[in-house]
Design an enzyme around this catalytic site. Structure first.
Site, PDB file in Angstrom:
ATOM      1  N   CYS A   1      49.105  36.172  40.908  1.00  0.00           N
ATOM      2  CA  CYS A   1      48.799  35.408  39.711  1.00  0.00           C
ATOM      3  C   CYS A   1      49.196  36.201  38.467  1.00  0.00           C
ATOM      4  O   CYS A   1      49.799  37.262  38.550  1.00  0.00           O
ATOM      5  CB  CYS A   1      47.304  35.094  39.662  1.00  0.00           C
ATOM      6  SG  CYS A   1      46.668  34.288  41.143  1.00  0.00           S
TER       7      CYS A   1
ATOM      8  N   ARG B   1      47.543  30.714  38.193  1.00  0.00           N
ATOM      9  CA  ARG B   1      47.350  30.895  39.632  1.00  0.00           C
ATOM     10  C   ARG B   1      48.561  30.491  40.457  1.00  0.00           C
ATOM     11  O   ARG B   1      49.146  29.426  40.237  1.00  0.00           O
ATOM     12  CB  ARG B   1      46.143  30.081  40.103  1.00  0.00           C
ATOM     13  CG  ARG B   1      45.769  30.363  41.567  1.00  0.00           C
ATOM     14  CD  ARG B   1      44.634  29.487  42.048  1.00  0.00           C
ATOM     15  NE  ARG B   1      44.213  29.877  43.396  1.00  0.00           N
ATOM     16  CZ  ARG B   1      43.520  29.117  44.224  1.00  0.00           C
ATOM     17  NH1 ARG B   1      43.133  27.911  43.825  1.00  0.00           N
ATOM     18  NH2 ARG B   1      43.191  29.541  45.433  1.00  0.00           N
TER      19      ARG B   1
ATOM     20  N   GLY C   1      46.525  39.539  42.800  1.00  0.00           N
ATOM     21  CA  GLY C   1      46.744  40.390  43.956  1.00  0.00           C
ATOM     22  C   GLY C   1      46.341  39.728  45.254  1.00  0.00           C
ATOM     23  O   GLY C   1      46.193  38.508  45.341  1.00  0.00           O
TER      24      GLY C   1
END
Length: 616
Positions: free
Chosen positions: A2, A50, A78
């Site tokens: 993201c 996202r 991550g």
């Protein structure tokens, strides 16, 4: 993966500035094409873009959780590879979960363990948690720096983001670059000193570092670093430990709710990951593994073998795809799109980068994204296992500088003399080099033995100074098209173990990466297992050199070009009109020769113009 951003300030009510937060968040849209979210309270504003990989239906961010009357909010970029173990541990401690995503697990881990949560994480991450009751922001970055995180401190305000462009859009931050930033560009670049953000007001949160920001002030702490320890395993035990750890790492990184593929060059590193992944897919009756490779139009006609690039990839890729039965796709790049990509990737990096080496990766990832969302890549194996030529060349071992950049004098020679006198490139590089050497942890035996000391230094330099350049490149080029790339060789368990393996074991069988080859016996066909190292491919088409040269000539003949203030025009014109041998060997890394020099300077010009950089 993201994109994250945030703004904390104690003397303003940040709920009054929604447009600024939205603008910052929007700059990260390529990193997170699937959803966008913001959250704000009086002194903290957070934004998130996202890319959905795990539990796409849930896991929206910023994620808010109330626990024991306290409110916690997280933004996270991550992937955690030990999510299931952490969730089980936290459930045993009484926590309940509403989603299956790792974001919630990470947030609850912070609630339970505070800053110590980072010691329990296996993954790649950059995240921030706002504790509303304590009025404190906590930030952390993964151990090897796979995921980026930049920040700005101004008086009583802190801004952070996944990329510099997000900070630059905030009214507090200007695109100003000083002498050290220009030395980073013209002397160290495309590498970058850890922690340096190029721009005056921007810093990078270093790998393995946490940050606290509260009304009491700002502080950082290193929670992970390489440590020198005795290695007591013999060759066979070492090989078995490496094999077990690598297989476990790949299996963990195959977890995804969206399509996964591997990047395959036919070399040792990528072939190993692909073989392990293919076996996992077959054993679990999953779909046929998809693999992707990259090449260039007419490279079969123009490829030239060198000590750095001994052979082309195509025959080896064919051998591996036939051996494993993968669904393979070759991406072929032509010169016009490669030249055009040089501009796009500057915007992706926010600075000049590795020229067409960046550009081709961007175009490669763009094609992969049409068929997959997650990819596994062999990045970092050469740094960890000592595979690069400079680990094995006497001139590099004896050089009193970074071994991947041995031609600084030639780079300085093309600079404007007054500018060079201002940035002092030789002194700057030497100072950064000495700083790196001063960090190297040594065993007593290594302090006494010059060769052992040098190999430890080489390993440290490559892991902490060269590897971040390639990880930064991989992140920016892949996330610019919304592709998540995972890097199994950066698993901290593997890195910590191999870092302490003595050089004579690392080179078992008197081969580069010999211990890795021994660990992979039976995993790969012998001819692939013992293939001589060849780097990421580049174009050898003379049309690329011609196009890059012409672009640079156009810049040099443009009186409005900002580049002219910093380079020696006459010397560059002379080089462009000749075939000087000094730039026909790599001036950076393994791939950056004369065409890449021209392209890099073009990127510098484009960056100065597009970002309206002020140098002072």
């Amino acid at each position: 993966m993201c994109g994250i951003t945030g703004w904390v300030e104690w003397k303003k009510d940040l709920t009054h500035f929604p447009s600024v937060l939205e603008a910052m968040t929007d700059t990260l849209a390529p990193r997170g094409p699937d959803a966008s979210g913001t959250w704000a309270t009086k002194h903290c504003a957070l934004g998130h873009r996202r890319l959905s990989v795990i539990d796409p239906a849930n896991g929206a961010q910023p994620m808010v959780r109330e626990e024991s009357g306290a409110v916690y909010v997280i933004v996270y970029n991550g992937e955690l590879y030990n999510t299931s173990e952490l969730r089980k541990d936290l459930m045993n401690r009484g926590y309940a979960f509403r989603t299956n995503c790792d974001t919630e697990v990470l947030l609850v881990a912070y609630i339970e363990w505070g800053a110590a949560c980072v010691d329990k994480l296996n993954g790649i991450f950059a995240f921030a948690v706002w504790d509303d009751r304590r009025q404190e922001l906590f930030m952390a970055r993964d151990r090897l720096g796979v995921k980026p995180l930049f920040y700005t401190i101004r008086d009583d305000a802190l801004l952070f983001a996944s990329e510099p462009k997000t900070l630059l859009i905030h009214p507090y931050v200007q695109p100003e670059v000083g002498a050290d930033g220009m030395a980073e560009i013209f002397a160290l670049g495309p590498a970058r000193t850890p922690g340096h953000g190029i721009y005056k007001q921007i810093r990078e949160l270093r790998p393995g570092t946490i940050l606290h920001f509260s009304p009491d002030g700002f502080r950082t702490r290193t929670y992970w670093r390489l440590e020198a320890r005795e290695h007591n395993d013999d060759v066979e035990t070492t090989a078995e430990r490496i094999r077990e750890t690598l297989i476990d790492t790949v299996h963990r990184q195959l977890v995804s709710d969206v399509p996964v593929c591997t990047l395959l060059s036919g070399g040792l590193d990528s072939s190993a990951l692909t073989a392990i992944a293919a076996e996992y897919y077959n054993r679990n009756n999953l779909c046929v593994l998809r693999t992707f490779s990259v090449d260039y139009r007419d490279n079969d006609k123009h490829f030239t073998s060198t000590a750095f690039t001994p052979n082309p990839d195509a025959p080896w890729i064919k051998r591996m795809t036939e051996h494993l039965g993968t669904a393979h796709k070759e991406v072929v790049i032509d010169t016009p799109e490669l030249i055009e990509s040089l501009r796009v990737v500057v915007t992706a990096r926010d600075t000049p980068g590795m020229a067409d080496i960046d550009g081709s990766l961007y175009l490669f990832c763009r094609e992969i994204k049409k068929d997959a969302t997650v990819a596994l890549s062999g990045e970092a194996a050469d740094e960890v296992f000592g595979g690069y030529p400079w680990f094995h060349r006497e001139d590099a071992l004896k050089a009193d500088t970074f071994p991947w950049s041995l031609h600084l004098a030639s780079r300085i020679d093309i600079l404007d003399p007054e500018f060079a006198d201002w940035i002092k490139p030789a002194e700057y590089v030497q100072e950064r080099y000495r700083e790196a050497l001063d960090e190297v942890p040594l065993l007593d035996e290594e302090k006494r033995d010059p060769l052992k000391r040098r190999m430890r230094e080489m390993s440290y330099l490559n892991i902490t100074r060269f590897m971040p350049t390639l990880l930064d490149r991989k992140d920016r080029m892949s996330m610019a098209v919304g592709l998540e790339v995972r890097v199994p060789y950066c698993d901290h368990r593997l890195v910590e173990y191999v870092w302490n393996v003595p050089w004579e074991i690392k080179t078992a069988g008197e081969r580069e990466k010999g211990i890795l080859r021994r660990a992979l016996h039976g995993v790969l066909p012998d001819e692939v297992l013992y293939r001589k190292k060849s780097p990421y491919p580049k174009t050898y088409n003379p049309s690329y050199l011609a196009a890059a040269k012409q672009w640079l000539l156009d810049i040099l003949n443009d009186s409005a070009s900002p580049l002219l203030r910093y380079v020696n025009k006459e010397k560059l014109l002379a080089i462009a009109g000749s075939d000087e041998e000094r730039f026909n060997i790599p001036w950076f890394g393994q791939l950056m020769n004369m065409p890449q020099l021209f392209a890099y300077l073009c990127q510098v010009d484009y960056w100065l113009r597009t970002y309206r950089v002020t140098v002072k």
